[in-house]
Design a protein around this motif. Structure first.
Motif, PDB file in Angstrom:
ATOM      1  N   SER A 255      -9.226 -34.724  45.013  1.00  0.00           N
ATOM      2  CA  SER A 255     -10.436 -34.163  44.788  1.00  0.00           C
ATOM      3  C   SER A 255     -11.544 -34.401  45.491  1.00  0.00           C
ATOM      4  O   SER A 255     -11.933 -35.791  45.634  1.00  0.00           O
ATOM      5  CB  SER A 255     -10.885 -33.956  43.210  1.00  0.00           C
ATOM      6  OG  SER A 255     -10.013 -33.265  42.484  1.00  0.00           O
ATOM      7  N   GLU A 256     -12.410 -33.510  46.199  1.00  0.00           N
ATOM      8  CA  GLU A 256     -13.837 -33.959  47.135  1.00  0.00           C
ATOM      9  C   GLU A 256     -14.754 -33.815  46.215  1.00  0.00           C
ATOM     10  O   GLU A 256     -15.999 -34.101  46.505  1.00  0.00           O
ATOM     11  CB  GLU A 256     -13.382 -33.157  48.205  1.00  0.00           C
ATOM     12  CG  GLU A 256     -12.296 -33.415  49.139  1.00  0.00           C
ATOM     13  CD  GLU A 256     -12.416 -34.565  49.817  1.00  0.00           C
ATOM     14  OE1 GLU A 256     -13.377 -35.266  49.912  1.00  0.00           O
ATOM     15  OE2 GLU A 256     -11.282 -35.102  50.307  1.00  0.00           O
ATOM     16  N   ARG A 257     -14.690 -33.013  45.043  1.00  0.00           N
ATOM     17  CA  ARG A 257     -15.841 -33.121  44.176  1.00  0.00           C
ATOM     18  C   ARG A 257     -15.337 -32.490  42.762  1.00  0.00           C
ATOM     19  O   ARG A 257     -14.043 -32.251  42.682  1.00  0.00           O
ATOM     20  CB  ARG A 257     -16.598 -31.521  44.767  1.00  0.00           C
ATOM     21  CG  ARG A 257     -15.641 -30.303  44.874  1.00  0.00           C
ATOM     22  CD  ARG A 257     -16.554 -29.266  45.478  1.00  0.00           C
ATOM     23  NE  ARG A 257     -15.829 -27.936  45.615  1.00  0.00           N
ATOM     24  CZ  ARG A 257     -16.522 -26.699  45.734  1.00  0.00           C
ATOM     25  NH1 ARG A 257     -17.910 -26.606  45.826  1.00  0.00           N
ATOM     26  NH2 ARG A 257     -15.729 -25.595  45.990  1.00  0.00           N
ATOM     27  N   PHE A 258     -16.004 -32.793  41.925  1.00  0.00           N
ATOM     28  CA  PHE A 258     -15.811 -32.423  40.453  1.00  0.00           C
ATOM     29  C   PHE A 258     -15.561 -31.195  40.279  1.00  0.00           C
ATOM     30  O   PHE A 258     -16.229 -30.151  40.732  1.00  0.00           O
ATOM     31  CB  PHE A 258     -16.889 -33.175  39.558  1.00  0.00           C
ATOM     32  CG  PHE A 258     -17.092 -34.474  39.573  1.00  0.00           C
ATOM     33  CD1 PHE A 258     -16.267 -35.496  38.974  1.00  0.00           C
ATOM     34  CD2 PHE A 258     -18.125 -34.950  40.215  1.00  0.00           C
ATOM     35  CE1 PHE A 258     -16.186 -36.692  38.878  1.00  0.00           C
ATOM     36  CE2 PHE A 258     -18.295 -36.546  40.236  1.00  0.00           C
ATOM     37  CZ  PHE A 258     -17.273 -37.278  39.562  1.00  0.00           C
ATOM     38  N   GLY A 259     -14.753 -30.833  39.359  1.00  0.00           N
ATOM     39  CA  GLY A 259     -14.045 -29.528  39.166  1.00  0.00           C
ATOM     40  C   GLY A 259     -12.627 -29.227  39.735  1.00  0.00           C
ATOM     41  O   GLY A 259     -12.131 -28.173  39.443  1.00  0.00           O
ATOM     42  N   GLU A 260     -12.175 -29.786  40.917  1.00  0.00           N
ATOM     43  CA  GLU A 260     -10.879 -29.802  41.579  1.00  0.00           C
ATOM     44  C   GLU A 260     -10.149 -30.347  40.605  1.00  0.00           C
ATOM     45  O   GLU A 260     -10.104 -31.269  40.043  1.00  0.00           O
ATOM     46  CB  GLU A 260     -11.012 -30.192  42.803  1.00  0.00           C
ATOM     47  CG  GLU A 260     -12.128 -29.528  43.585  1.00  0.00           C
ATOM     48  CD  GLU A 260     -11.931 -30.099  45.242  1.00  0.00           C
ATOM     49  OE1 GLU A 260     -13.085 -29.617  46.100  1.00  0.00           O
ATOM     50  OE2 GLU A 260     -11.179 -31.043  45.503  1.00  0.00           O
TER      51      GLU A 260
END
Length: 376
Positions: A255-260
């Motif tokens: 994941s590159e950002r939260f929520g992925e």
């Protein structure tokens, strides 16, 4: 009657885990039945901390802490909590009489539970950081520990010093094991037992307490402890080993950002460093927990927390390397499964679908087996 997505997931996941936890529930019930027969007491002290471990205790599931305390579980007796500052705040001096009875041997046998770290003297050697009655917390703790059948350090503060002992602190905060020493033993011959976490799951504490009660009664051997005095049956595996996102780690899909929905290694997850069963067990009633709910593991069950694991949102280990045969597949996987926005519920769509599919498969398998048994 309609059943919402969240209620459906909670119900099916709880059903899927009931067989796994049935053995532990039986153990807990047997332990508290021994309490009823043997009249074992609990004395709970709170040092430098946030009371989060007490809040966590209220969320126990197998069994519910209210059932344990009120004694309404079949075959289990009411547990006598003789001292706990949070629930006795308005008692004033009356509350301290329970400690005095324990110190005089009138509550024997009792288990001493410590939440929060134990602070030392101020740098100039005058005054105090924490009092329990008219004495320093450490003085009371040492005296009560000398008569206890077991000392249980609940939470990372009581186990290692925790956040009150972090860089910059001037309080000299320490954990129970550091204060008493590795050679120390209770009246029953048990060392300090650490149940770390910030906070730990309430079920961890209840299961540890159950094991200690049965060990004291001679029903079970003392719990096996690891190198930092944690119960091995709770802290044997790394969080990474049972993480629902571990397959993405193996394929270097992050994941590159939260929520992925991918592995959160690049977002600072410390699962490969920390021993914790929350990814497998869940947090409350089999649901939730850091990686299960979209948050990275912060390593809170390990010595050196928080300093050794900060910043919490930056990776602390080298990124794993893929075998050559898999490298070409990764860009395609990233293109086919675009990053998903986090819905209002806070749970990634991908994660929810995966859980729903697993729960549905488990339910169908159960129906199939039931049909086969009827036909047989």
């Amino acid at each position: 009657m309609t059943l919402g997505r969240r209620s459906f997931l909670k119900a099916t996941l709880a059903a899927a885990t009931v067989s796994l936890l049935a053995g532990k529930l039986s153990l807990v019930r047997e332990a508290f039945a021994e309490v009823k027969r043997g009249n074992l007491h609990l004395v709970w002290l709170q040092g430098a901390g946030c009371s989060g471990c007490t809040v966590s205790l209220l969320n126990t599931t197998y069994p519910d802490v209210v059932d344990v305390v009120l004694g309404i579980l079949p075959g289990a007796g009411a547990v006598s909590i003789d001292f706990h500052p949070t629930i006795m705040a308005e008692w004033g001096e009356e509350a301290l009489k329970a400690l005095e009875r324990a110190e005089r041997g009138l509550l024997n046998p009792y288990i001493l539970v410590v939440e929060g770290s134990i602070q030392g003297e101020p740098p100039e050697g005058k005054g105090f950081w924490c009092l329990l009655g008219s004495e320093t917390f450490e003085e009371r703790f040492r005296r009560l520990a000398s008569k206890a059948v077991a000392v249980v350090a609940v939470g990372s503060c009581a186990s290692y010093g925790g956040i009150p002992a972090a860089k910059g602190s001037v309080t000299g905060a320490r954990g129970c094991l550091e204060v008493l020493g590795r050679e120390w033993a209770s009246t029953a011959g048990l060392p300090v037992v650490n149940v770390p976490g910030c906070p730990p799951s309430g079920d961890w504490f209840v299961e540890t307490l159950a094991h200690l009660i049965l060990a004291y009664k001679g029903v079970l051997p003392p719990p096996e402890l690891d190198e930092v005095n944690r119960p091995a049956f709770l802290y044997r595996f790394l969080a990474h080993e049972h993480c629902p996102r571990a397959t993405f780690f193996a394929e270097s899909v992050f994941s590159e950002r939260f929520g992925e929905p991918y592995c959160m290694f690049k977002l600072g997850c410390k699962g490969p460093l920390a021993r914790c069963d929350v990814p497998e067990r869940g947090w409350i009633n089999g649901v939730g927990g850091c990686p299960n709910s979209g948050g990275p593991c912060i390593g809170c069950t390990e010595p050196g927390f928080p300093d050794l694991f900060e910043p919490f949102t930056e990776a602390k280990l080298p990124q794993p390397l893929l075998p050559p045969r898999l490298e070409a597949a990764i860009p395609a996987a990233r293109r086919l499964e675009r990053p998903l926005e986090t819905p209002p519920s806070g749970f990634p769509y991908f994660s929810g679908a995966a859980f729903a599919a697993a729960a549905l498969a488990a339910a169908m398998a159960g129906l199939y087996l039931r049909k086969r048994r009827r036909e047989g």
